[in-house]
Scaffold this motif. Structure first.
Motif, PDB file in Angstrom:
ATOM      1  N   ASP A  95       2.384   6.767  -2.337  1.00 24.29           N
ATOM      2  CA  ASP A  95       2.639   5.834  -1.449  1.00 24.29           C
ATOM      3  C   ASP A  95       1.340   5.431  -0.275  1.00 24.29           C
ATOM      4  O   ASP A  95       1.227   4.236   0.112  1.00 24.29           O
ATOM      5  CB  ASP A  95       3.812   6.588  -0.384  1.00 24.29           C
ATOM      6  CG  ASP A  95       4.950   6.644  -1.249  1.00 24.29           C
ATOM      7  OD1 ASP A  95       5.157   5.986  -2.028  1.00 24.29           O
ATOM      8  OD2 ASP A  95       6.038   7.578  -0.787  1.00 24.29           O
ATOM      9  N   ALA A  96       0.534   6.714  -0.116  1.00 23.44           N
ATOM     10  CA  ALA A  96      -0.586   6.277   0.681  1.00 23.44           C
ATOM     11  C   ALA A  96      -1.513   5.255  -0.055  1.00 23.44           C
ATOM     12  O   ALA A  96      -2.041   4.267   0.592  1.00 23.44           O
ATOM     13  CB  ALA A  96      -1.317   7.620   1.134  1.00 23.44           C
ATOM     14  N   LEU A  97      -1.662   5.262  -1.334  1.00 29.06           N
ATOM     15  CA  LEU A  97      -2.538   4.594  -2.099  1.00 29.06           C
ATOM     16  C   LEU A  97      -1.890   3.088  -2.194  1.00 29.06           C
ATOM     17  O   LEU A  97      -2.696   1.918  -1.938  1.00 29.06           O
ATOM     18  CB  LEU A  97      -2.847   4.975  -3.404  1.00 29.06           C
ATOM     19  CG  LEU A  97      -3.878   4.413  -4.266  1.00 29.06           C
ATOM     20  CD1 LEU A  97      -5.308   4.228  -3.724  1.00 29.06           C
ATOM     21  CD2 LEU A  97      -3.970   5.170  -5.696  1.00 29.06           C
ATOM     22  N   LEU A  98      -0.555   2.845  -2.320  1.00 25.69           N
ATOM     23  CA  LEU A  98      -0.157   1.763  -2.133  1.00 25.69           C
ATOM     24  C   LEU A  98      -0.096   0.810  -0.889  1.00 25.69           C
ATOM     25  O   LEU A  98      -0.602  -0.227  -0.704  1.00 25.69           O
ATOM     26  CB  LEU A  98       1.465   1.736  -2.458  1.00 25.69           C
ATOM     27  CG  LEU A  98       1.870   1.837  -3.955  1.00 25.69           C
ATOM     28  CD1 LEU A  98       3.458   2.196  -4.006  1.00 25.69           C
ATOM     29  CD2 LEU A  98       1.665   0.505  -4.710  1.00 25.69           C
ATOM     30  N   ALA A  99      -0.192   1.861   0.024  1.00 28.67           N
ATOM     31  CA  ALA A  99      -0.475   1.306   1.612  1.00 28.67           C
ATOM     32  C   ALA A  99      -1.811   0.760   1.588  1.00 28.67           C
ATOM     33  O   ALA A  99      -2.110  -0.313   2.349  1.00 28.67           O
ATOM     34  CB  ALA A  99      -0.113   2.173   2.694  1.00 28.67           C
ATOM     35  N   LYS A 100      -2.709   1.475   1.085  1.00 26.43           N
ATOM     36  CA  LYS A 100      -4.226   1.112   1.465  1.00 26.43           C
ATOM     37  C   LYS A 100      -4.286  -0.298   0.524  1.00 26.43           C
ATOM     38  O   LYS A 100      -5.092  -1.183   1.070  1.00 26.43           O
ATOM     39  CB  LYS A 100      -5.119   2.429   0.617  1.00 26.43           C
ATOM     40  CG  LYS A 100      -4.988   3.504   1.669  1.00 26.43           C
ATOM     41  CD  LYS A 100      -5.933   4.354   1.180  1.00 26.43           C
ATOM     42  CE  LYS A 100      -5.397   6.022   1.357  1.00 26.43           C
ATOM     43  NZ  LYS A 100      -6.158   7.105   0.901  1.00 26.43           N
ATOM     44  N   GLN A 101      -3.925  -0.611  -0.707  1.00 25.25           N
ATOM     45  CA  GLN A 101      -4.095  -1.392  -1.610  1.00 25.25           C
ATOM     46  C   GLN A 101      -3.479  -2.790  -0.745  1.00 25.25           C
ATOM     47  O   GLN A 101      -4.067  -3.813  -0.874  1.00 25.25           O
ATOM     48  CB  GLN A 101      -3.365  -1.224  -2.822  1.00 25.25           C
ATOM     49  CG  GLN A 101      -3.269  -2.386  -3.728  1.00 25.25           C
ATOM     50  CD  GLN A 101      -2.627  -2.325  -5.153  1.00 25.25           C
ATOM     51  OE1 GLN A 101      -3.054  -1.847  -5.911  1.00 25.25           O
ATOM     52  NE2 GLN A 101      -1.267  -2.595  -5.208  1.00 25.25           N
ATOM     53  N   ALA A 102      -2.235  -2.647  -0.212  1.00 24.56           N
ATOM     54  CA  ALA A 102      -1.573  -3.508   0.545  1.00 24.56           C
ATOM     55  C   ALA A 102      -2.432  -4.024   1.674  1.00 24.56           C
ATOM     56  O   ALA A 102      -2.303  -5.150   2.228  1.00 24.56           O
ATOM     57  CB  ALA A 102      -0.145  -3.202   1.004  1.00 24.56           C
ATOM     58  N   ALA A 103      -3.258  -2.951   2.222  1.00 29.54           N
ATOM     59  CA  ALA A 103      -4.198  -3.450   3.272  1.00 29.54           C
ATOM     60  C   ALA A 103      -5.372  -4.215   3.055  1.00 29.54           C
ATOM     61  O   ALA A 103      -5.961  -4.796   3.826  1.00 29.54           O
ATOM     62  CB  ALA A 103      -4.378  -2.014   4.023  1.00 29.54           C
ATOM     63  N   GLY A 104      -5.590  -4.069   1.526  1.00 29.24           N
ATOM     64  CA  GLY A 104      -6.504  -5.067   1.153  1.00 29.24           C
ATOM     65  C   GLY A 104      -7.916  -3.997   0.474  1.00 29.24           C
ATOM     66  O   GLY A 104      -8.833  -4.735   0.143  1.00 29.24           O
ATOM     67  N   ALA A 105      -7.595  -3.075   0.011  1.00 28.05           N
ATOM     68  CA  ALA A 105      -8.713  -2.132  -0.645  1.00 28.05           C
ATOM     69  C   ALA A 105      -8.540  -2.661  -2.199  1.00 28.05           C
ATOM     70  O   ALA A 105      -7.566  -3.049  -2.560  1.00 28.05           O
ATOM     71  CB  ALA A 105      -8.283  -0.769  -0.591  1.00 28.05           C
ATOM     72  N   THR A 106      -9.657  -2.572  -2.390  1.00 34.34           N
ATOM     73  CA  THR A 106     -10.036  -3.237  -3.947  1.00 34.34           C
ATOM     74  C   THR A 106     -10.397  -2.146  -4.954  1.00 34.34           C
ATOM     75  O   THR A 106     -10.711  -2.394  -6.155  1.00 34.34           O
ATOM     76  CB  THR A 106     -11.038  -4.492  -3.877  1.00 34.34           C
ATOM     77  OG1 THR A 106     -11.825  -4.112  -3.402  1.00 34.34           O
ATOM     78  CG2 THR A 106     -10.336  -5.631  -3.188  1.00 34.34           C
ATOM     79  N   LEU A 107     -10.568  -0.876  -4.742  1.00 30.86           N
ATOM     80  CA  LEU A 107     -11.149  -0.082  -5.587  1.00 30.86           C
ATOM     81  C   LEU A 107     -10.499   1.443  -4.822  1.00 30.86           C
ATOM     82  O   LEU A 107     -10.856   1.623  -3.592  1.00 30.86           O
ATOM     83  CB  LEU A 107     -12.419   0.149  -5.799  1.00 30.86           C
ATOM     84  CG  LEU A 107     -13.210   1.062  -6.438  1.00 30.86           C
ATOM     85  CD1 LEU A 107     -12.871   1.018  -8.039  1.00 30.86           C
ATOM     86  CD2 LEU A 107     -14.731   1.257  -6.335  1.00 30.86           C
TER      87      LEU A 107
END
Ligand code: FAD
Length: 337
Positions: free
Chosen positions: A190-202
């Protein structure tokens, strides 16, 4: 993904079998800086996609991190990647820090929450509560900058070349075996999904000891909708003391076989060989299984991590060369992940 490949590698450059990257930490005193510079040069000669530099929670070594990043930027052709933590910082303080790094020409970040201070009486979280918020803040700090930059044209006084600014790359941390503070099984996904949604690319993972830990995590993440590359983070362990320390910090389970091998080996050289062989086997299995690259925790020493990559067949024996070089992209090499 946006950790773009360099356009070409110079003739004679080493070409790793998969993209590689390294993590360093800023020296705790000014004394060993020449040794660190030598290590950076040696690591750079293996053509890594980036070299990252850790950041002390609470900003204690921020200046020294930036000095190391500047050295990488100015003295090698490798992308410097800055770890930044948000623990204990205000929005204004974090924004200032991000702008300072951007002004120094640092365009790749690993956005982290950071860990609580050892002194429990200190306040833990500041305005920013998670790394996803820091990802957004880095994105915003970049958006507020002028979209173009001016560079003086050598030999033409007063003339400038106007070029579009490069977009920042934002990486985040991932935990194949769960963060030690996670309270439910899928919290890290869930935390990783949130970080991806925030704009993380790796995403770059915490260390782990078994390839299946990584592959099972990637599979769960993909099923949940994580699409960004997940780069495995590998730490060669060359002494029982280091093993104890990393288990304490990461909450990983004791790798019994490695632990026994290190305990019974009487010489430091023998323990290094054991650590290199163990990490090389892990790297080999990860690459064969389709991992998009290999990130190595280098502990500010080049020999061990370069030996691991050579033993795993990622770097050619004796630094074999290629005349054309190759594109380094963190795209998974098989359809499996
Ligand atoms: P977040 O993305 O905010 O959270 C990650 C996970 O932590 C979540 O999945 C959740 O399960 C769990 N979690 C977070 N908070 C809580 C809570 N309050 N209760 C329960 N569960 C919680 N630290 C540094 O200080 N400097 C560094 O340079 C640094 N580099 C790192 C590099 C890598 C590749 C990794 C994997 C870690 C690094 N760390 C560093 C450590 C990191 O700061 C800690 O692991 C921190 O506790 C979590 O940071 P995060 O960005 O993953 O947090």
């Amino acid at each position: 993904m946006s950790f773009d490949a360099p356009p070409f590698a110079p003739a004679g450059a080493v070409v790793p079998r998969v993209p590689i990257s390294f993590e360093l930490y800023p020296p705790r005193t000014t004394a060993p800086i020449e040794a660190l510079h030598e290590t950076i040069q040696q690591l750079a000669s293996a053509a890594p996609r980036f070299i990252s530099v850790t950041y002390g929670a609470g900003g204690s070594v921020g200046g020294r991190s930036l000095d190391v990043l500047r050295y990488i930027r100015e003295h090698t052709s490798v992308e410097p990647l800055a770890h930044l933590t948000c623990v204990g910082n205000t929005y204004a303080g974090a924004s200032r820090l991000i702008r300072e790094f951007l002004d120094a020409g640092i365009l790749s970040f690993l956005a982290l929450r950071g860990d609580p201070p050892l002194d429990e009486s200190q306040p833990f979280l500041g305005d920013l509560e998670s790394s996803a918020q820091l990802v957004q803040l880095i994105d915003r700090a970049q958006a507020e900058r002028a979209p173009y930059q001016e560079r003086p044209i050598p030999g033409v006084p007063g003339a400038v070349q106007v070029t579009p600014r490069r977009k920042v790359n934002i990486a985040v941390a991932a935990y194949p075996n769960g963060h030690p503070r996670s309270t439910y099984r899928n919290q890290d996904i869930d935390a990783l999904l949130a970080k991806q949604a925030a704009g993380a690319t790796l995403a770059i993972t915490q260390l782990f000891f078994h390839p299946d830990d990584y592959f099972a995590f990637v599979e769960r993440a993909r099923r949940a909708g994580v699409t960004i590359p997940i780069l495995p983070g590998i730490m060669p362990i060359t002494s029982p003391a280091r093993l104890r320390r990393v288990l304490e910090l990461s909450g990983e389970e004791l790798p019994a076989e490695l632990s026994i091998d290190l305990e019974v080996e009487p010489t430091a050289e023998g323990r290094t060989e054991i650590g290199v062989a163990h990490a090389a086997e892990l790297v080999r299995e990860l690459v064969d299984g389709g991992a998009p690259g290999i990130h190595l925790y280098a502990f500010n020493q080049h020999r061990t991590v370069l030996d691991v990559l050579t033993a795993a067949g990622v770097l050619p024996e004796g630094g074999a060369t290629s005349p054309t070089g190759g594109a380094l992209q963190f795209a998974e090499t098989s359809g499996a992940h």
